[in-house]
Design an enzyme around this catalytic site. Structure first.
Site, PDB file in Angstrom:
ATOM      1  N   MET A  26       0.845  -1.205   0.000  1.00  0.00           N
ATOM      2  CA  MET A  26       0.000   0.000   0.000  1.00  0.00           C
ATOM      3  C   MET A  26       0.871   1.242   0.000  1.00  0.00           C
ATOM      4  O   MET A  26       1.715   1.428   0.877  1.00  0.00           O
ATOM      5  CB  MET A  26      -0.909   0.011   1.225  1.00  0.00           C
ATOM      6  CG  MET A  26      -2.106  -0.897   1.049  1.00  0.00           C
ATOM      7  SD  MET A  26      -3.069  -1.014   2.556  1.00  0.00           S
ATOM      8  CE  MET A  26      -2.104  -2.217   3.436  1.00  0.00           C
ATOM      9  N   GLU A  85      -7.374   0.326   7.149  1.00  0.00           N
ATOM     10  CA  GLU A  85      -7.328  -0.427   5.906  1.00  0.00           C
ATOM     11  C   GLU A  85      -8.254  -1.619   5.955  1.00  0.00           C
ATOM     12  O   GLU A  85      -8.315  -2.319   6.967  1.00  0.00           O
ATOM     13  CB  GLU A  85      -5.946  -0.996   5.695  1.00  0.00           C
ATOM     14  CG  GLU A  85      -5.232  -0.296   4.633  1.00  0.00           C
ATOM     15  CD  GLU A  85      -4.208   0.556   5.265  1.00  0.00           C
ATOM     16  OE1 GLU A  85      -3.615   0.082   6.233  1.00  0.00           O
ATOM     17  OE2 GLU A  85      -4.037   1.681   4.790  1.00  0.00           O
ATOM     18  N   HIS A 142       4.557  -1.160  11.474  1.00  0.00           N
ATOM     19  CA  HIS A 142       5.045   0.180  11.119  1.00  0.00           C
ATOM     20  C   HIS A 142       5.916   0.783  12.212  1.00  0.00           C
ATOM     21  O   HIS A 142       5.569   1.818  12.781  1.00  0.00           O
ATOM     22  CB  HIS A 142       3.868   1.124  10.855  1.00  0.00           C
ATOM     23  CG  HIS A 142       2.954   0.699   9.751  1.00  0.00           C
ATOM     24  ND1 HIS A 142       1.701   1.243   9.552  1.00  0.00           N
ATOM     25  CD2 HIS A 142       3.111  -0.223   8.767  1.00  0.00           C
ATOM     26  CE1 HIS A 142       1.126   0.678   8.496  1.00  0.00           C
ATOM     27  NE2 HIS A 142       1.953  -0.223   8.002  1.00  0.00           N
ATOM     28  N   GLY A 192      13.081   4.778   8.149  1.00  0.00           N
ATOM     29  CA  GLY A 192      11.902   5.033   8.983  1.00  0.00           C
ATOM     30  C   GLY A 192      12.212   5.512  10.384  1.00  0.00           C
ATOM     31  O   GLY A 192      11.300   5.966  11.090  1.00  0.00           O
ATOM     32  N   ASN A 201       0.112   4.188   5.931  1.00  0.00           N
ATOM     33  CA  ASN A 201       1.231   3.252   5.764  1.00  0.00           C
ATOM     34  C   ASN A 201       2.470   4.060   5.354  1.00  0.00           C
ATOM     35  O   ASN A 201       2.384   4.941   4.517  1.00  0.00           O
ATOM     36  CB  ASN A 201       0.886   2.242   4.683  1.00  0.00           C
ATOM     37  CG  ASN A 201      -0.527   1.763   4.821  1.00  0.00           C
ATOM     38  OD1 ASN A 201      -1.450   2.559   4.649  1.00  0.00           O
ATOM     39  ND2 ASN A 201      -0.710   0.522   5.156  1.00  0.00           N
TER      40      ASN A 201
HETATM   41  P1  FDA Z   1      13.345  -1.696   6.085  1.00  0.00           P
HETATM   42  O1  FDA Z   1      12.949  -2.365   7.298  1.00  0.00           O
HETATM   43  O2  FDA Z   1      12.490  -1.715   4.884  1.00  0.00           O
HETATM   44  O3  FDA Z   1      14.803  -2.041   5.637  1.00  0.00           O
HETATM   45  C1  FDA Z   1      15.868  -2.204   6.531  1.00  0.00           C
HETATM   46  C2  FDA Z   1      16.836  -3.226   5.953  1.00  0.00           C
HETATM   47  O4  FDA Z   1      18.064  -3.143   6.646  1.00  0.00           O
HETATM   48  C3  FDA Z   1      16.351  -4.668   6.095  1.00  0.00           C
HETATM   49  O5  FDA Z   1      16.514  -5.336   4.870  1.00  0.00           O
HETATM   50  C4  FDA Z   1      17.248  -5.236   7.186  1.00  0.00           C
HETATM   51  O6  FDA Z   1      17.497  -6.630   7.016  1.00  0.00           O
HETATM   52  C5  FDA Z   1      18.512  -4.438   7.004  1.00  0.00           C
HETATM   53  N1  FDA Z   1      19.319  -4.258   8.218  1.00  0.00           N
HETATM   54  C6  FDA Z   1      18.892  -3.837   9.429  1.00  0.00           C
HETATM   55  N2  FDA Z   1      19.905  -3.746  10.290  1.00  0.00           N
HETATM   56  C7  FDA Z   1      21.017  -4.116   9.612  1.00  0.00           C
HETATM   57  C8  FDA Z   1      22.390  -4.243   9.973  1.00  0.00           C
HETATM   58  N3  FDA Z   1      22.819  -3.953  11.215  1.00  0.00           N
HETATM   59  N4  FDA Z   1      23.270  -4.674   9.033  1.00  0.00           N
HETATM   60  C9  FDA Z   1      22.851  -4.974   7.770  1.00  0.00           C
HETATM   61  N5  FDA Z   1      21.559  -4.877   7.380  1.00  0.00           N
HETATM   62  C10 FDA Z   1      20.659  -4.439   8.286  1.00  0.00           C
HETATM   63  N6  FDA Z   1       4.192  -0.025   4.660  1.00  0.00           N
HETATM   64  C11 FDA Z   1       3.470   0.586   3.693  1.00  0.00           C
HETATM   65  O7  FDA Z   1       3.706   1.764   3.399  1.00  0.00           O
HETATM   66  N7  FDA Z   1       2.462  -0.107   3.055  1.00  0.00           N
HETATM   67  C12 FDA Z   1       2.134  -1.383   3.380  1.00  0.00           C
HETATM   68  O8  FDA Z   1       1.243  -1.980   2.765  1.00  0.00           O
HETATM   69  C13 FDA Z   1       2.883  -2.032   4.409  1.00  0.00           C
HETATM   70  N8  FDA Z   1       2.584  -3.303   4.819  1.00  0.00           N
HETATM   71  C14 FDA Z   1       3.438  -3.975   5.675  1.00  0.00           C
HETATM   72  C15 FDA Z   1       3.247  -5.334   5.951  1.00  0.00           C
HETATM   73  C16 FDA Z   1       4.172  -6.023   6.719  1.00  0.00           C
HETATM   74  C17 FDA Z   1       3.968  -7.488   7.018  1.00  0.00           C
HETATM   75  C18 FDA Z   1       5.312  -5.352   7.244  1.00  0.00           C
HETATM   76  C19 FDA Z   1       6.340  -6.069   8.072  1.00  0.00           C
HETATM   77  C20 FDA Z   1       5.491  -4.003   6.993  1.00  0.00           C
HETATM   78  C21 FDA Z   1       4.562  -3.301   6.216  1.00  0.00           C
HETATM   79  N9  FDA Z   1       4.753  -1.963   5.917  1.00  0.00           N
HETATM   80  C22 FDA Z   1       3.950  -1.330   5.001  1.00  0.00           C
HETATM   81  C23 FDA Z   1       5.854  -1.184   6.529  1.00  0.00           C
HETATM   82  C24 FDA Z   1       7.028  -0.950   5.582  1.00  0.00           C
HETATM   83  O9  FDA Z   1       7.432  -2.151   4.974  1.00  0.00           O
HETATM   84  C25 FDA Z   1       8.167  -0.319   6.387  1.00  0.00           C
HETATM   85  O10 FDA Z   1       7.704   0.908   6.917  1.00  0.00           O
HETATM   86  C26 FDA Z   1       9.399  -0.063   5.543  1.00  0.00           C
HETATM   87  O11 FDA Z   1       9.900  -1.255   4.988  1.00  0.00           O
HETATM   88  C27 FDA Z   1      10.489   0.615   6.352  1.00  0.00           C
HETATM   89  O12 FDA Z   1      11.519   1.017   5.471  1.00  0.00           O
HETATM   90  P2  FDA Z   1      12.972   1.286   6.003  1.00  0.00           P
HETATM   91  O13 FDA Z   1      13.795   1.760   4.869  1.00  0.00           O
HETATM   92  O14 FDA Z   1      12.884   2.156   7.208  1.00  0.00           O
HETATM   93  O15 FDA Z   1      13.524  -0.108   6.559  1.00  0.00           O
END
Ligand code: FDA
Length: 501
Positions: free
Chosen positions: A117, A356, A440, A468, A478
């Site tokens: 989304m 949603e 989130h 984030g 979202n």
């Molecule tokens: P994100 O978490 O995407 O990326 C961080 C990355 O860094 C990961 O790949 C992790 O493995 C890596 N990492 C972390 N620490 C590390 C380290 N020390 N060394 C190496 N790598 C490291 N949002 C939305 O807008 N619409 C939606 O429909 C949804 N639906 C949804 C469903 C589900 C099941 C989840 C879990 C989440 C959502 N979200 C969502 C939320 C959305 O996915 C989330 O807000 C973003 O992925 C966050 O983006 P970031 O860039 O902050 O970090």
């Protein structure tokens, strides 16, 4: 001396990391991306890259012996979860004292597991949350840029009205209408042309086969297909997978030094490496980035980090709930996993909620209407660091604020439709509201507090946060479009001002 030097290093390959990598690569700056998860591009023995949701295997979750699905039960039976062998699977559930946090692991971060989304927040709420950001510039330049690069599209309204796959959404829309509530279409990064072909039987089913939280095998424009493909396509970006950055410090000459553990597919650390860079971009997400900076401050590696690192965390007010419909109000046994509509009551000043309409694709008629409510919960918490790990001060009472707001809205919907809540979906405790987890996680290194107004970390030149953790606990919708747009804004500024020769 660090083993490997790169002009720029990006930690993590989610939204913040992917934008940084793409824009650095396009600017001609050699960049190394370090991602702790695996690259999801090779089929398993069953011929698919990701496992199915109905019969999850080791690919489903990050080093677990049993899956921990958000909707664990149905009629109080643990029908969903399965025993699995430990493996770097794509979905992680990180447990803190009073709340757990779902995150994606792998090249593409959350984009691999999320509902796709792609929602732009109301401008007034964005401005309220980010008083130091020029909202006109965000809505004129960076939100459109982010949406275009993410491949955001909308469902064809005529197809939506006709297809069995969105019957569940239309039923919930009607219940909202009877309550006098507004609904709105929600854009998505799932390719709706592909979805229509899935329905017609001319493409392999993914969203129409229950796939989402353990990855989509088709149709979804996850970051590996958008920003990260663009990054690698520049020839300037290198990607290391299964490498987890554990520590950050700074050498006397200003070089940032990273210590990273490389694990094998059993989780064993097979190598520990040191990397050095001039420019360091943190995109590990709210949990990953906050942990790295908190550890650096508390261990004295980066002692001048701001006192606000670790603060300003929230759940975006997430609550999940289900309603039981009347027998004549069938939601359909066929449900697309990609939500396309929300109940928008955010403008209700006494109880702002955006809910949603979520799928519950069991393959059977169950008469359940499911929702993920995003409430304007004002509660925030801080992380603390001791004994090598991070604790989160969030309490059950703080989650209860979200549940109470969701209840206020859905009591109205139930009253208008003579319906009741479902108590059998979230474990054995007969709960109607699942407020003990969030999808989130937001905050921990808040923009304008732990960083300047552009994500430059206070106290340390050429160190940036792009994910984030910049968002102060709530954005009302979202979050990934906001995270992407803020990262675009940071990269435009940094490339113009900080990296010029
Ligand atoms: P994100 O978490 O995407 O990326 C961080 C990355 O860094 C990961 O790949 C992790 O493995 C890596 N990492 C972390 N620490 C590390 C380290 N020390 N060394 C190496 N790598 C490291 N949002 C939305 O807008 N619409 C939606 O429909 C949804 N639906 C949804 C469903 C589900 C099941 C989840 C879990 C989440 C959502 N979200 C969502 C939320 C959305 O996915 C989330 O807000 C973003 O992925 C966050 O983006 P970031 O860039 O902050 O970090």
């Amino acid at each position: 001396d660090p083993v490997d030097r790169a002009p720029a290093i990006v930690v993590g390959s989610g939204y913040g990391g992917a934008v940084a990598a793409a824009r650095l690569g396009q600017a001609g700056i050699r960049t190394l991306v370090l991602e702790m998860g695996r690259l999801w591009n090779t089929p398993g023995p069953d011929g698919t890259v990701f496992c199915s949701t109905r019969a999850p295997d080791q690919r489903s979750m990050w080093f677990r012996t049993r899956t921990e699905a958000p909707l664990a039960t149905f009629l109080w039976l643990d029908v969903v979860n399965r025993d699995i062998s430990p493996y770097p699977g794509v979905l992680d559930r990180v447990h803190f004292d009073a709340v757990s946090v779902y995150v994606g692991r792998g090249v593409g971060g959350g984009s691999l597991v999320n509902g796709g989304m792609a929602v732009t927040p109301p401008k007034a709420y964005f401005a309220e949350q980010f008083p130091g950001v020029d909202a006109d510039e965000m809505y004129g330049t960076y939100f459109p840029r982010a949406r275009a690069a993410l491949g955001v599209n909308t469902v064809d309204p005529a197809w939506f009205e006709a297809t069995e796959w969105y019957r569940y959404t239309r039923v919930s829309r009607e219940h909202a209408r009877r309550t006098g509530l507004r609904t709105t279409f929600v854009p998505n990064v799932y390719d709706f042309v592909h979805m229509a072909r899935e329905a017609a039987g001319t493409a392999t089913r993914s969203a129409l086969a229950g796939e989402v939280v353990y990855g989509n095998n088709h149709g979804k424009r996850s970051l590996d297909k958008t920003y990260l493909a663009a990054a690698l396509g520049t020839g300037n970006v290198t990607l290391h997978t299964l490498e987890r950055v554990r520590a950050i410090s700074r050498a006397r000459d200003g070089t940032y030094v990273l210590t990273a553990d490389r694990v094998d597919l059993t989780g064993r650390v097979v190598e520990t490496r040191e990397y050095g860079c001039t420019y360091l971009f943190l995109g590990g997400g709210s949990l990953g980035t906050t942990e790295l900076l908190l550890r650096a401050r508390e261990t004295g590696a980066l002692p001048d980090l701001d006192a606000s690192v670790g603060a300003g965390w929230g759940t975006n007010g997430n609550v999940m709930l289900g309603r039981a419909n009347h027998l004549w109000d069938t939601v359909g046994e066929n449900q697309s996993t990609m939500p396309v509509m929300g109940i928008d009551d955010w403008a209700n000043a006494s109880n702002p909620v955006f809910a949603e309409i979520a799928p519950l694709p069991t393959g059977l008629e169950h008469w359940v209407s499911l929702y993920l409510a995003i409430t304007k919960n004002p509660e925030r918490a801080s992380f603390s660091y001791s004994g090598g790990s991070m604790r989160l001060g969030w309490t059950a009472a703080q989650s209860a604020v979200s549940a109470a707001m969701a209840r206020k809205l859905f009591d109205r919907i139930n009253a208008a439709n003579s319906t009741i809540y479902r108590y059998d979906l979230f474990g054995s405790s007969s709960r109607a509201f699942a407020d003990d987890f969030t999808y989130h996680p937001l905050g921990g290194c808040v923009l304008g507090k732990a960083t300047d107004a552009f994500g430059r970390v206070k106290g340390y030149p050429r160190l940036y946060v792009t994910d984030g953790s910049l968002v102060p606990g709530s954005i009302g919708v979202n979050p990934f479009v906001t995270i992407t747009a803020l990262a675009e804004r940071t990269m435009a500024r940094v490339l113009a001002e900080d990296t010029a020769p």
